[in-house]
Design a protein around this motif. Sequence first.
Motif, PDB file in Angstrom:
ATOM      1  N   UNK A 195      -2.267  -1.094 -15.551  1.00  0.00           N
ATOM      2  CA  UNK A 195      -2.911  -1.714 -14.391  1.00  0.00           C
ATOM      3  C   UNK A 195      -2.657  -0.961 -13.090  1.00  0.00           C
ATOM      4  N   UNK A 196      -3.495  -1.277 -12.112  1.00  0.00           N
ATOM      5  CA  UNK A 196      -3.360  -0.698 -10.769  1.00  0.00           C
ATOM      6  C   UNK A 196      -2.685  -1.722  -9.868  1.00  0.00           C
ATOM      7  N   UNK A 197      -2.073  -1.232  -8.797  1.00  0.00           N
ATOM      8  CA  UNK A 197      -1.544  -2.155  -7.784  1.00  0.00           C
ATOM      9  C   UNK A 197      -2.717  -2.794  -7.053  1.00  0.00           C
ATOM     10  N   UNK A 198      -2.623  -4.073  -6.765  1.00  0.00           N
ATOM     11  CA  UNK A 198      -3.744  -4.714  -6.068  1.00  0.00           C
ATOM     12  C   UNK A 198      -3.808  -4.254  -4.608  1.00  0.00           C
ATOM     13  N   UNK A 199      -5.008  -4.239  -3.999  1.00  0.00           N
ATOM     14  CA  UNK A 199      -5.078  -3.926  -2.574  1.00  0.00           C
ATOM     15  C   UNK A 199      -4.430  -5.068  -1.777  1.00  0.00           C
ATOM     16  N   UNK A 200      -3.670  -4.715  -0.753  1.00  0.00           N
ATOM     17  CA  UNK A 200      -2.983  -5.751   0.021  1.00  0.00           C
ATOM     18  C   UNK A 200      -3.923  -6.338   1.067  1.00  0.00           C
ATOM     19  N   UNK A 201      -4.021  -7.654   1.163  1.00  0.00           N
ATOM     20  CA  UNK A 201      -4.849  -8.258   2.212  1.00  0.00           C
ATOM     21  C   UNK A 201      -4.194  -8.070   3.581  1.00  0.00           C
ATOM     22  N   UNK A 202      -5.002  -8.133   4.640  1.00  0.00           N
ATOM     23  CA  UNK A 202      -4.444  -7.913   5.979  1.00  0.00           C
ATOM     24  C   UNK A 202      -3.671  -9.127   6.455  1.00  0.00           C
ATOM     25  N   UNK A 203      -4.150 -10.305   6.076  1.00  0.00           N
ATOM     26  CA  UNK A 203      -3.429 -11.521   6.495  1.00  0.00           C
ATOM     27  C   UNK A 203      -3.376 -12.501   5.338  1.00  0.00           C
ATOM     28  N   UNK A 204      -2.448 -13.435   5.388  1.00  0.00           N
ATOM     29  CA  UNK A 204      -2.316 -14.434   4.339  1.00  0.00           C
ATOM     30  C   UNK A 204      -3.320 -15.553   4.597  1.00  0.00           C
ATOM     31  N   UNK A 205      -3.522 -16.399   3.582  1.00  0.00           N
ATOM     32  CA  UNK A 205      -4.423 -17.539   3.750  1.00  0.00           C
ATOM     33  C   UNK A 205      -3.931 -18.427   4.887  1.00  0.00           C
ATOM     34  N   UNK A 206      -2.602 -18.596   4.951  1.00  0.00           N
ATOM     35  CA  UNK A 206      -2.011 -19.454   5.979  1.00  0.00           C
ATOM     36  C   UNK A 206      -2.340 -18.925   7.392  1.00  0.00           C
ATOM     37  N   UNK A 207      -2.198 -17.587   7.534  1.00  0.00           N
ATOM     38  CA  UNK A 207      -2.498 -16.969   8.834  1.00  0.00           C
ATOM     39  C   UNK A 207      -3.974 -17.107   9.195  1.00  0.00           C
ATOM     40  N   UNK A 208      -4.815 -16.902   8.166  1.00  0.00           N
ATOM     41  CA  UNK A 208      -6.258 -17.016   8.391  1.00  0.00           C
ATOM     42  C   UNK A 208      -6.629 -18.447   8.802  1.00  0.00           C
ATOM     43  N   UNK A 209      -6.003 -19.407   8.157  1.00  0.00           N
ATOM     44  CA  UNK A 209      -6.266 -20.822   8.431  1.00  0.00           C
ATOM     45  C   UNK A 209      -5.873 -21.165   9.867  1.00  0.00           C
ATOM     46  N   UNK A 210      -4.648 -20.685  10.254  1.00  0.00           N
ATOM     47  CA  UNK A 210      -4.172 -20.962  11.623  1.00  0.00           C
ATOM     48  C   UNK A 210      -5.115 -20.350  12.659  1.00  0.00           C
TER      49      UNK A 210
ATOM     50  N   UNK B 283       0.815  -1.219   0.000  1.00  0.00           N
ATOM     51  CA  UNK B 283       0.000   0.000   0.000  1.00  0.00           C
ATOM     52  C   UNK B 283       0.848   1.269   0.000  1.00  0.00           C
ATOM     53  N   UNK B 284       2.130   1.144   0.350  1.00  0.00           N
ATOM     54  CA  UNK B 284       2.968   2.342   0.445  1.00  0.00           C
ATOM     55  C   UNK B 284       3.736   2.631  -0.838  1.00  0.00           C
ATOM     56  N   UNK B 285       3.688   1.678  -1.800  1.00  0.00           N
ATOM     57  CA  UNK B 285       4.484   1.834  -3.023  1.00  0.00           C
ATOM     58  C   UNK B 285       3.890   2.896  -3.946  1.00  0.00           C
ATOM     59  N   UNK B 286       4.743   3.645  -4.643  1.00  0.00           N
ATOM     60  CA  UNK B 286       4.231   4.606  -5.633  1.00  0.00           C
ATOM     61  C   UNK B 286       3.759   3.876  -6.885  1.00  0.00           C
ATOM     62  N   UNK B 287       2.708   4.423  -7.522  1.00  0.00           N
ATOM     63  CA  UNK B 287       2.157   3.794  -8.719  1.00  0.00           C
ATOM     64  C   UNK B 287       3.169   3.755  -9.873  1.00  0.00           C
ATOM     65  N   UNK B 288       4.076   4.716  -9.832  1.00  0.00           N
ATOM     66  CA  UNK B 288       5.061   4.834 -10.913  1.00  0.00           C
ATOM     67  C   UNK B 288       5.877   3.551 -11.089  1.00  0.00           C
ATOM     68  N   UNK B 289       5.990   2.803 -10.011  1.00  0.00           N
ATOM     69  CA  UNK B 289       6.787   1.572 -10.051  1.00  0.00           C
ATOM     70  C   UNK B 289       6.249   0.579 -11.091  1.00  0.00           C
ATOM     71  N   UNK B 290       4.936   0.610 -11.303  1.00  0.00           N
ATOM     72  CA  UNK B 290       4.309  -0.326 -12.243  1.00  0.00           C
ATOM     73  C   UNK B 290       4.733  -0.051 -13.678  1.00  0.00           C
ATOM     74  N   UNK B 291       5.136   1.185 -13.956  1.00  0.00           N
ATOM     75  CA  UNK B 291       5.459   1.543 -15.341  1.00  0.00           C
ATOM     76  C   UNK B 291       6.713   0.842 -15.829  1.00  0.00           C
ATOM     77  N   UNK B 292       7.466   0.287 -14.921  1.00  0.00           N
ATOM     78  CA  UNK B 292       8.678  -0.426 -15.319  1.00  0.00           C
ATOM     79  C   UNK B 292       8.340  -1.762 -15.961  1.00  0.00           C
TER      80      UNK B 292
END
Lengths: 457, 195
Positions: A437-452, A421-430
Amino acid sequence: MNEGTTEHPENAAAFVANDARLKWHDQSLWFVREKRDRASSVIPEWESLRALGADIKAHTLSRLADYLEEFEKKATALGAHVHFARDAEEHNRIVHGLLRERNVTRVVKSKSMLTEQCGLNHHLEAHGIEVIDTDLGERIVQLRHEPPSHIVMPAIHLKKEEIGDLFHDTMGSASGISDPKVLTEVARGQLRGNLLAAQAGITGVNFAIAETGGFVVCTNEGNADLGTAIPPLHIASMGIEKVIPRAKDLGVFLRLLARSATGQPVTAYSSHFHGPRPGGELHIVIVDHGRSEILGREHYRRTLQCIRCGACMNTCPVYRRSGGHSYGVTVPGPLGAVLAPHIDPKKHRSLPFASTLCGSCSDVCPVQIDLHQQLLLWRGDLGRAELIPLRKRAASQLAGWVLARTWAYEFLGRIARWILPKLPKALLRANDWGRQRELPPAPKESFREMYRRRRGQ
Amino acid sequence: MANSRNDILRALRAAHVPPKPLPDLPTSGVQYPDVHAQFAKSLSDVGGRCIFAGDGDIEIALSKLPEYASAIRVLSLVPGAKKANVNMAAIIDPTELADVDVCVLPGQLGVAENGAVWVVEDGFPFRAGWYLAQHMVLVLRADTIVHNMHEAYERISVGARGFSTFISGPSKTADIEQSLVIGAQGPRSCTALVV
């Protein structure tokens, strides 16, 4: 474009930049894919038919030399002349020789991806022979001096208004016409004139029958038939893989071909040629052009089972969104992406990456070619041959290292969720694919964490 | 060239593809409760038309077709088409068929799954007639209609004639924006007359 290579993402850039057109192209092809689904679902034995088609082709490939010899013998007995050509250059020389010996200057040609691949039109035109493509889609792209963008629907990338303008410029039709019915009528008048004046007809071959020495050409327009019924000389060009053992095998392939290609139960015309027409001449040119090498490559030889229906293109999410011309080869889409690197792996190194590996191409293939597996195989082979760009290779190696270590994967995942979420959009142009495209929204936890967490509750 | 032939065959044999069996074919596939109704439906779905003439007069059935009624030049190889006025025997060049309005030709067999009619060039030296005429009528017997293509190939002998073809509806194209247009280079209509 890089020197000596065809980079798919760069070639697709202009097409992708026009969002409205991209969506229109995507939907046009999806419409055909849905027609295919409907046409195949009304045949209860569809899946066993696919398996049968695959098995007949696999058997034929295991005895290809025998079947070609049998076909040659039977075709010759029927009065046809059979020629063999190692490559495109030899094919073109044979065809031109036949035309030159008979002083032919006007030729009509029905759709054939093989002659397209061989560059036959340019070769003949350079020798002063006029070649008219008679399939409407092919005629349209021929008049625009561009290659087909699809093997079944050559002009699928064009809007009717563009075709109206083209016909106004080249056929003298009124300006501003865009009704497909009116435009087709204009072309009908012109093409019938060309067909009546032709001195020779060139066709491809959909299926050659070893048992009888005949071959089948499938069209909806009847142009292959008109082009061979009027002039005295018929030249048919076929790849070595087009042969099938028995006439009754056609029952399997004709049921599969049109349903997979356009969603029709069969093409309007499925014509069986056995020998020359009365008073005429028939020449069959059997072309290798790299196919025997593919046959020798165990993991790739199944691609020679292909019956050229185009279903893999219609379903491919990358083809639909990048257009056929971005592949830079005669056969685009998933099939083209696995065939082209055999001819020149360096030049076509980007094509096996023009895929999401979703597997849809393999699912719709009427002869069960494992296209997505072949695409993956190529990625590995190209990487090992160090033919893919250093950046991509390094990224793959890094990803491989991380994915093999659970701790590294979990650790980097945590970092990514924090930093994304902190990355600048300009990075995608590389990145070529990231530009639109847009940067995807970052999930709060991974599937593994959610499962645990849930299991701990 | 003989070298190319041998080179190619040698390369194919050198590929050492492991033997695979040739599968047996089904002699049957999809079956329909009413094979005639399905044939008519399939043909109409692909832009054609099917007319059941029963035991009736062919001329009566033909005269109900607007393109036949208004035709000036009619070529027929089927007995009973009274309007037929093109003398096949007098034709020297296939291009002379370009101004035929309606061609009435025999069909050997019909296929219910796709509306295709099998035609052969018996007694018809100019196969261009199937394609150059503006409208096409194929006359076939009701008891020749089979369910599917496997059954069709069991009954026909494809190598017996220099030219034979399955015709399923009129000449058509969808090359301009996927819009289906009937009447590309060939016939603008295709009628199966079932007797």
